[in-house]
Design a protein around this motif. Structure first.
Motif, PDB file in Angstrom:
ATOM      1  N   UNK A  72     -36.851  22.410  59.840  1.00  0.00           N
ATOM      2  CA  UNK A  72     -36.767  21.143  60.395  1.00  0.00           C
ATOM      3  C   UNK A  72     -38.179  20.635  61.011  1.00  0.00           C
ATOM      4  N   UNK A  73     -38.621  19.843  61.024  1.00  0.00           N
ATOM      5  CA  UNK A  73     -39.659  19.241  61.591  1.00  0.00           C
ATOM      6  C   UNK A  73     -39.428  18.362  62.432  1.00  0.00           C
ATOM      7  N   UNK A  74     -40.214  18.502  63.744  1.00  0.00           N
ATOM      8  CA  UNK A  74     -39.897  17.629  64.889  1.00  0.00           C
ATOM      9  C   UNK A  74     -41.119  17.537  65.725  1.00  0.00           C
ATOM     10  N   UNK A  75     -40.958  16.503  66.897  1.00  0.00           N
ATOM     11  CA  UNK A  75     -41.926  16.359  67.975  1.00  0.00           C
ATOM     12  C   UNK A  75     -41.975  17.418  68.907  1.00  0.00           C
ATOM     13  N   UNK A  76     -42.829  18.002  69.288  1.00  0.00           N
ATOM     14  CA  UNK A  76     -43.038  19.020  70.069  1.00  0.00           C
ATOM     15  C   UNK A  76     -42.310  18.838  71.520  1.00  0.00           C
ATOM     16  N   UNK A  77     -41.974  17.712  71.971  1.00  0.00           N
ATOM     17  CA  UNK A  77     -41.368  17.131  73.187  1.00  0.00           C
ATOM     18  C   UNK A  77     -39.698  17.644  72.650  1.00  0.00           C
ATOM     19  N   UNK A  78     -39.366  17.462  71.471  1.00  0.00           N
ATOM     20  CA  UNK A  78     -38.015  17.788  71.329  1.00  0.00           C
ATOM     21  C   UNK A  78     -37.612  18.856  71.393  1.00  0.00           C
ATOM     22  N   UNK A 105     -32.941  31.436  64.846  1.00  0.00           N
ATOM     23  CA  UNK A 105     -34.473  30.904  64.577  1.00  0.00           C
ATOM     24  C   UNK A 105     -35.123  32.071  63.976  1.00  0.00           C
ATOM     25  N   UNK A 106     -35.809  31.694  62.511  1.00  0.00           N
ATOM     26  CA  UNK A 106     -36.433  32.952  61.962  1.00  0.00           C
ATOM     27  C   UNK A 106     -38.044  32.689  61.989  1.00  0.00           C
ATOM     28  N   UNK A 107     -38.484  31.441  62.067  1.00  0.00           N
ATOM     29  CA  UNK A 107     -39.955  31.195  62.065  1.00  0.00           C
ATOM     30  C   UNK A 107     -40.125  30.021  62.772  1.00  0.00           C
ATOM     31  N   UNK A 108     -41.095  30.009  63.571  1.00  0.00           N
ATOM     32  CA  UNK A 108     -41.763  28.635  64.483  1.00  0.00           C
ATOM     33  C   UNK A 108     -43.098  28.510  63.715  1.00  0.00           C
ATOM     34  N   UNK A 113     -29.882  14.680  63.910  1.00  0.00           N
ATOM     35  CA  UNK A 113     -30.431  13.349  63.631  1.00  0.00           C
ATOM     36  C   UNK A 113     -29.900  12.188  64.601  1.00  0.00           C
ATOM     37  N   UNK A 114     -28.947  12.499  65.289  1.00  0.00           N
ATOM     38  CA  UNK A 114     -28.593  11.532  66.334  1.00  0.00           C
ATOM     39  C   UNK A 114     -29.348  11.802  67.685  1.00  0.00           C
ATOM     40  N   UNK A 115     -29.791  13.050  67.888  1.00  0.00           N
ATOM     41  CA  UNK A 115     -30.317  13.499  69.063  1.00  0.00           C
ATOM     42  C   UNK A 115     -31.692  13.108  68.959  1.00  0.00           C
ATOM     43  N   UNK A 116     -32.352  13.204  67.869  1.00  0.00           N
ATOM     44  CA  UNK A 116     -33.631  12.647  67.666  1.00  0.00           C
ATOM     45  C   UNK A 116     -33.729  11.380  67.178  1.00  0.00           C
ATOM     46  N   UNK A 117     -32.726  10.599  67.079  1.00  0.00           N
ATOM     47  CA  UNK A 117     -32.739   9.250  66.638  1.00  0.00           C
ATOM     48  C   UNK A 117     -33.507   9.112  65.203  1.00  0.00           C
ATOM     49  N   UNK A 118     -33.429  10.271  64.184  1.00  0.00           N
ATOM     50  CA  UNK A 118     -33.689  10.075  62.742  1.00  0.00           C
ATOM     51  C   UNK A 118     -35.351  10.453  62.883  1.00  0.00           C
ATOM     52  N   UNK A 119     -35.913  10.902  64.055  1.00  0.00           N
ATOM     53  CA  UNK A 119     -37.320  11.395  63.837  1.00  0.00           C
ATOM     54  C   UNK A 119     -37.204  12.969  63.785  1.00  0.00           C
ATOM     55  N   UNK A 120     -36.864  13.041  62.558  1.00  0.00           N
ATOM     56  CA  UNK A 120     -36.659  14.687  62.258  1.00  0.00           C
ATOM     57  C   UNK A 120     -36.671  14.769  60.648  1.00  0.00           C
ATOM     58  N   UNK A 121     -37.458  15.575  60.143  1.00  0.00           N
ATOM     59  CA  UNK A 121     -37.510  15.763  58.665  1.00  0.00           C
ATOM     60  C   UNK A 121     -36.871  17.356  58.266  1.00  0.00           C
ATOM     61  N   UNK A 122     -36.049  17.493  57.438  1.00  0.00           N
ATOM     62  CA  UNK A 122     -35.173  18.611  57.126  1.00  0.00           C
ATOM     63  C   UNK A 122     -35.429  19.017  55.743  1.00  0.00           C
ATOM     64  N   UNK A 123     -35.586  20.154  55.468  1.00  0.00           N
ATOM     65  CA  UNK A 123     -35.355  20.828  53.995  1.00  0.00           C
ATOM     66  C   UNK A 123     -34.530  22.076  53.987  1.00  0.00           C
ATOM     67  N   UNK A 124     -33.909  21.992  52.971  1.00  0.00           N
ATOM     68  CA  UNK A 124     -33.048  23.322  52.794  1.00  0.00           C
ATOM     69  C   UNK A 124     -33.701  24.272  51.970  1.00  0.00           C
ATOM     70  N   UNK A 125     -33.988  25.431  52.701  1.00  0.00           N
ATOM     71  CA  UNK A 125     -34.998  26.411  52.237  1.00  0.00           C
ATOM     72  C   UNK A 125     -34.567  27.354  51.071  1.00  0.00           C
ATOM     73  N   UNK A 126     -33.326  27.870  51.264  1.00  0.00           N
ATOM     74  CA  UNK A 126     -33.366  29.167  50.287  1.00  0.00           C
ATOM     75  C   UNK A 126     -31.783  28.901  49.770  1.00  0.00           C
ATOM     76  N   UNK A 127     -31.230  27.658  49.780  1.00  0.00           N
ATOM     77  CA  UNK A 127     -29.777  27.476  49.512  1.00  0.00           C
ATOM     78  C   UNK A 127     -28.831  28.340  50.066  1.00  0.00           C
ATOM     79  N   UNK A 128     -27.712  28.560  49.475  1.00  0.00           N
ATOM     80  CA  UNK A 128     -26.483  29.198  50.252  1.00  0.00           C
ATOM     81  C   UNK A 128     -26.304  30.700  49.700  1.00  0.00           C
ATOM     82  N   UNK A 129     -26.269  31.386  50.858  1.00  0.00           N
ATOM     83  CA  UNK A 129     -25.954  32.886  50.500  1.00  0.00           C
ATOM     84  C   UNK A 129     -25.167  33.646  51.324  1.00  0.00           C
ATOM     85  N   UNK A 130     -24.149  34.358  50.792  1.00  0.00           N
ATOM     86  CA  UNK A 130     -23.139  35.188  51.640  1.00  0.00           C
ATOM     87  C   UNK A 130     -24.004  36.116  52.455  1.00  0.00           C
ATOM     88  N   UNK A 131     -23.397  36.435  53.556  1.00  0.00           N
ATOM     89  CA  UNK A 131     -23.853  37.328  54.520  1.00  0.00           C
ATOM     90  C   UNK A 131     -22.799  38.088  55.389  1.00  0.00           C
TER      91      UNK A 131
END
Length: 200
Positions: free
Chosen positions: A133-139, A154-157, A182-200
């Protein structure tokens, strides 16, 4: 979904042909190749070493000279039916002198793996997703609290024009956490699905 805690083995005999069912926990085709090489070396007198592989992002089937669809496919079907992943199923066949026919082979290979599954020690696995996710620093602090609530790792920042957080969490929580973010940030967020689904 389930995966093996340890390898499992079973043997059946049909019209003097021996079918040695084997299940191995693994996570890649490279591991499967190594395991198959060891099995072939341990059974030089076997007429067929058939296998089916199911692991995250990869699978494979090999009838190893048996008529197409009579060996690996029924083995694979047993694994799918029993919801087992991250597994290499192998059946080593020693010839008994009597042809079994396509139907007989299909039943024999499926039964060999089915019997092996009965002896297998299975553990439940949960599907995981990796998201960025890409967010504002303040969030960031509010977002991190939400990630903690859902036990996301959290894997990487990365900090550039915005804060980019890559995290991993149970797939069952994905839709909920994305709605809350999305609700917390009032839509000010960019989201990407990096690696799909994997069992763990």
């Amino acid at each position: 979904m389930f995966q093996l805690a340890v390898p499992a083995f079973a043997e059946i005999e049909i019209k003097k042909s021996r079918f040695l069912g084997q299940l191995y926990p693994l996570h890649s085709r490279a591991e499967a190749r190594q395991q198959l090489a060891q099995i072939r070396a341990a059974h030089p007198g076997a007429v067929h070493v058939c296998w089916a592989l199911i692991c995250a992002g990869d699978s494979g089937l090999d009838d190893d000279g048996e008529p197409s669809g009579t060996a690996a496919r029924p083995m694979y079907n047993v694994l799918v039916h029993k919801e087992i992943t991250n597994v290499l199923a192998v059946v080593v066949r020693y010839w008994g002198g009597t042809k079994l026919g396509a139907g007989g082979l299909t039943r024999a290979y499926g039964q060999a793996i089915s019997e092996t599954c009965k002896l297998a020690q299975l553990i439940a696995v949960e599907l995981m997703n990796t998201l960025t996710i890409s967010i504002d620093f303040s969030d960031e602090s509010a977002v991190r609290r939400l990630l903690d609530k859902y036990e996301a790792q959290v894997l990487h920042v990365d900090y550039s024009d915005r804060a980019r957080l890559q995290f991993r969490l149970k797939e069952k929580h994905c839709a909920t956490i994305l709605d809350e973010l999305t609700g917390l940030l009032k839509g000010n967020i960019a989201i990407s699905d990096d690696a799909g689904t994997a069992p763990q």
